[in-house]
Design an enzyme around this catalytic site. Structure first.
Site, PDB file in Angstrom:
ATOM      1  N   CYS A 114     -19.698 -11.664   6.442  1.00  0.00           N
ATOM      2  CA  CYS A 114     -19.732 -12.575   5.293  1.00  0.00           C
ATOM      3  C   CYS A 114     -20.379 -13.989   5.590  1.00  0.00           C
ATOM      4  CB  CYS A 114     -18.072 -12.787   4.745  1.00  0.00           C
ATOM      5  SG  CYS A 114     -17.365 -11.066   4.398  1.00  0.00           S
ATOM      6  N   HIS A 247     -17.320 -18.886   0.790  1.00  0.00           N
ATOM      7  CA  HIS A 247     -17.337 -17.299   0.642  1.00  0.00           C
ATOM      8  C   HIS A 247     -16.199 -16.985  -0.231  1.00  0.00           C
ATOM      9  CE1 HIS A 247     -17.201 -13.100   1.488  1.00  0.00           C
ATOM     10  NE2 HIS A 247     -16.059 -13.120   2.064  1.00  0.00           N
ATOM     11  N   ASN A 277     -15.476  -9.879  -3.650  1.00  0.00           N
ATOM     12  CA  ASN A 277     -16.162 -10.123  -2.532  1.00  0.00           C
ATOM     13  C   ASN A 277     -17.409  -9.471  -2.270  1.00  0.00           C
ATOM     14  OD1 ASN A 277     -16.614 -10.366   0.084  1.00  0.00           O
ATOM     15  ND2 ASN A 277     -14.600 -10.135   0.863  1.00  0.00           N
TER      16      ASN A 277
HETATM   17  O1  UT7 Z   1     -14.692 -11.083   3.550  1.00  0.00           O
HETATM   18  C1  UT7 Z   1     -13.982 -11.135   4.870  1.00  0.00           C
HETATM   19  C2  UT7 Z   1     -12.867 -11.941   4.792  1.00  0.00           C
HETATM   20  N1  UT7 Z   1     -11.709 -11.069   3.810  1.00  0.00           N
HETATM   21  C3  UT7 Z   1     -10.736 -12.026   3.666  1.00  0.00           C
HETATM   22  O2  UT7 Z   1     -10.603 -13.076   3.779  1.00  0.00           O
HETATM   23  C4  UT7 Z   1      -9.498 -11.040   3.012  1.00  0.00           C
HETATM   24  C5  UT7 Z   1      -8.058 -11.734   3.498  1.00  0.00           C
HETATM   25  N2  UT7 Z   1      -7.099 -10.983   3.006  1.00  0.00           N
HETATM   26  C6  UT7 Z   1      -6.446 -10.812   1.652  1.00  0.00           C
HETATM   27  O3  UT7 Z   1      -7.289 -11.433   0.866  1.00  0.00           O
HETATM   28  C7  UT7 Z   1      -5.520 -10.364   1.441  1.00  0.00           C
HETATM   29  O4  UT7 Z   1      -4.552  -9.861   2.705  1.00  0.00           O
HETATM   30  C8  UT7 Z   1      -5.289  -8.749   0.839  1.00  0.00           C
HETATM   31  C9  UT7 Z   1      -5.806  -9.206  -0.870  1.00  0.00           C
HETATM   32  C10 UT7 Z   1      -6.294  -7.919   1.471  1.00  0.00           C
HETATM   33  C11 UT7 Z   1      -4.093  -8.186   0.726  1.00  0.00           C
HETATM   34  O5  UT7 Z   1      -3.124  -8.955   0.177  1.00  0.00           O
HETATM   35  P1  UT7 Z   1      -1.665  -9.257   0.587  1.00  0.00           P
HETATM   36  O6  UT7 Z   1      -0.733 -10.267  -0.017  1.00  0.00           O
HETATM   37  O7  UT7 Z   1      -1.900  -9.671   2.142  1.00  0.00           O
HETATM   38  O8  UT7 Z   1      -0.999  -7.977   0.833  1.00  0.00           O
HETATM   39  P2  UT7 Z   1      -0.401  -6.818   2.124  1.00  0.00           P
HETATM   40  O9  UT7 Z   1      -1.690  -6.316   2.619  1.00  0.00           O
HETATM   41  O10 UT7 Z   1       0.580  -7.785   2.850  1.00  0.00           O
HETATM   42  O11 UT7 Z   1       0.560  -5.822   0.985  1.00  0.00           O
HETATM   43  C12 UT7 Z   1       1.707  -6.270   0.338  1.00  0.00           C
HETATM   44  C13 UT7 Z   1       1.890  -4.966  -0.565  1.00  0.00           C
HETATM   45  C14 UT7 Z   1       2.260  -3.569   0.327  1.00  0.00           C
HETATM   46  O12 UT7 Z   1       3.186  -2.988  -0.055  1.00  0.00           O
HETATM   47  P3  UT7 Z   1       4.969  -3.262   0.787  1.00  0.00           P
HETATM   48  O13 UT7 Z   1       4.525  -2.635   2.136  1.00  0.00           O
HETATM   49  O14 UT7 Z   1       5.314  -4.544   0.560  1.00  0.00           O
HETATM   50  O15 UT7 Z   1       5.601  -1.956  -0.114  1.00  0.00           O
HETATM   51  C15 UT7 Z   1       0.836  -3.028   0.167  1.00  0.00           C
HETATM   52  O16 UT7 Z   1       1.228  -1.575   0.231  1.00  0.00           O
HETATM   53  O17 UT7 Z   1       1.232  -4.878  -1.448  1.00  0.00           O
HETATM   54  C16 UT7 Z   1       0.788  -3.367  -1.230  1.00  0.00           C
HETATM   55  N3  UT7 Z   1      -0.665  -3.139  -1.809  1.00  0.00           N
HETATM   56  C17 UT7 Z   1      -0.838  -2.892  -3.054  1.00  0.00           C
HETATM   57  N4  UT7 Z   1      -0.052  -2.913  -4.266  1.00  0.00           N
HETATM   58  C18 UT7 Z   1      -0.879  -2.707  -5.241  1.00  0.00           C
HETATM   59  C19 UT7 Z   1      -1.698  -3.055  -0.841  1.00  0.00           C
HETATM   60  N5  UT7 Z   1      -2.905  -2.976  -1.807  1.00  0.00           N
HETATM   61  C20 UT7 Z   1      -2.443  -3.080  -3.140  1.00  0.00           C
HETATM   62  C21 UT7 Z   1      -3.012  -2.676  -4.359  1.00  0.00           C
HETATM   63  N6  UT7 Z   1      -2.357  -2.638  -5.569  1.00  0.00           N
HETATM   64  N7  UT7 Z   1      -4.287  -2.538  -4.381  1.00  0.00           N
END
Ligand code: UT7
Length: 320
Positions: A114, A247, A277
């Site tokens: 990225c 980005h 993204n």
């Molecule tokens: O381009 C390269 C750079 N990339 C980035 O900078 C990305 C940085 N990271 C992020 O943007 C975020 O970490 C994400 C958007 C990828 C994820 O968001 P998050 O708030 O960190 O969610 P998480 O991974 O901690 O997941 C929280 C909950 C989980 O459920 P439990 O374990 O709390 O029950 C996941 O299973 O959300 C669940 N979850 C979803 N629920 C509905 C994960 N993906 C989804 C989804 N829909 N698509």
């Protein structure tokens, strides 16, 4: 007056097909509400059948040539920042060089995930300053939807496809516009945070995997530090910056950076809601849109910053 490598002809291209959060609700267990609140994304563009990085790059490049008023023969280098070329080899840059008829150019790809567009600006700036080149076509293009595991809801909702491009050209006497500074970083100890594995015997494409929360934290800390570093390097402050074009990975990264670090959020240009993204394309896509809408104008000073797989990150200041 400092002589700077001029950035002009900024353009972009988005594939026609779109995929909304509501479409994704039908594919994986997710909701428009979750995606919108956790990322800021509402919809994204996706490439069609047989549409690859070099195809979308050429579309953007053609507009860049028109806007910069240069012919393909005047280009002496084609750089494509991408991680998602159709083939491991040859490079997308070589394909683009042929397709646009840049017969006097050498060409190669930049693999900095990225951060690729800013890495490309730094490389182009060096080629210009060393007088190796006069007109460089720089493209950031990615098709991450072709490397997406559509059963993994934690990643498949994040990515879109697109291309953006510009010409980096030799300075004109008496003009202080151009690349003010760039700074590039890498921390390979975090190589496992975002990966696209080679698949078995290379018969199929590997899928993107990401440790989202860890990348999110790096995003805030590293991109903020990179911006502070380039400001210090140039004796500038955020007051001297008209716009920040980052980005586009997650809207919340910049909300948090505003809350925790106090960055001027009103200067941050975000297009993630309709681009998602797009990796190395995200900065030129956002810049082009902001210029077309009249928000960003010629003469404005913009701060660019990005972070991605490697992890590699970067920042740049450009006077447009
Ligand atoms: O381009 C390269 C750079 N990339 C980035 O900078 C990305 C940085 N990271 C992020 O943007 C975020 O970490 C994400 C958007 C990828 C994820 O968001 P998050 O708030 O960190 O969610 P998480 O991974 O901690 O997941 C929280 C909950 C989980 O459920 P439990 O374990 O709390 O029950 C996941 O299973 O959300 C669940 N979850 C979803 N629920 C509905 C994960 N993906 C989804 C989804 N829909 N698509």
């Amino acid at each position: 007056m400092k002589k700077r490598s001029v950035v002009c002809g900024i353009s972009s291209f988005l594939p026609e097909n779109t995929l909304t959060n509501f479409d994704l609700e039908k594919i994986v267990d997710t909701s428009d509400e979750w995606i919108t609140t956790r990322t800021g994304i509402k919809t994204r563009h996706v490439v069609g059948d047989s549409q690859y990085v070099h195809d979308i790059s050429v579309k953007s490049a053609q507009t860049t040539l028109e806007r910069a008023q240069i012919t393909p023969e005047m280009i002496d280098c084609v750089l494509v920042a991408t991680t998602t070329s159709e083939k491991r080899c040859p490079s997308s840059a070589a394909r683009v060089q042929d397709m646009i008829g840049a017969k006097n150019a050498f060409a190669f790809d930049i693999q900095a995930a990225c951060s690729g567009f800013i890495y490309g600006l730094a490389i182009a700036d060096s080629f210009i300053k060393s007088e190796t080149c006069k007109n460089i076509l720089l493209i950031g293009a990615d098709t991450l939807t072709l490397f997406t595991d559509w059963t993994d809801r934690s990643t498949c909702i994040l990515f879109g496809d697109g291309a953006g491009s510009c010409i980096v050209r030799a300075p004109t006497e008496g003009d202080d516009r151009g690349i003010v500074t760039t700074k590039l970083y890498s921390d390979g100890s975090k190589h496992d945070l975002i990966t696209i594995e080679n698949s078995e015997k290379n018969c199929f494409r590997g899928y993107m995997t990401m440790r989202g929360q860890a990348v999110f934290k790096c995003g805030i800390e590293n991109m903020y530090q990179a911006m502070v570093d380039v400001l210090e390097q140039t004796n500038m402050t955020f007051d001297d910056i008209d716009w920040i074009v980052p980005h586009q990975a997650n809207k919340r990264i910049f909300d948090s950076m505003h809350k925790i670090k106090g960055i001027p959020i009103e200067k941050v240009i975000l297009t993630i809601d309709h681009h998602a993204n797009t990796s190395s394309a995200s900065i030129p896509l956002a810049l082009d849109e902001a210029i077309n809408s009249g928000k960003v104008r010629q003469g404005d000073t913009v701060m660019l910053t990005a972070l991605g797989a490697g992890i590699v990150w970067s920042a740049a200041i450009v006077k447009l």
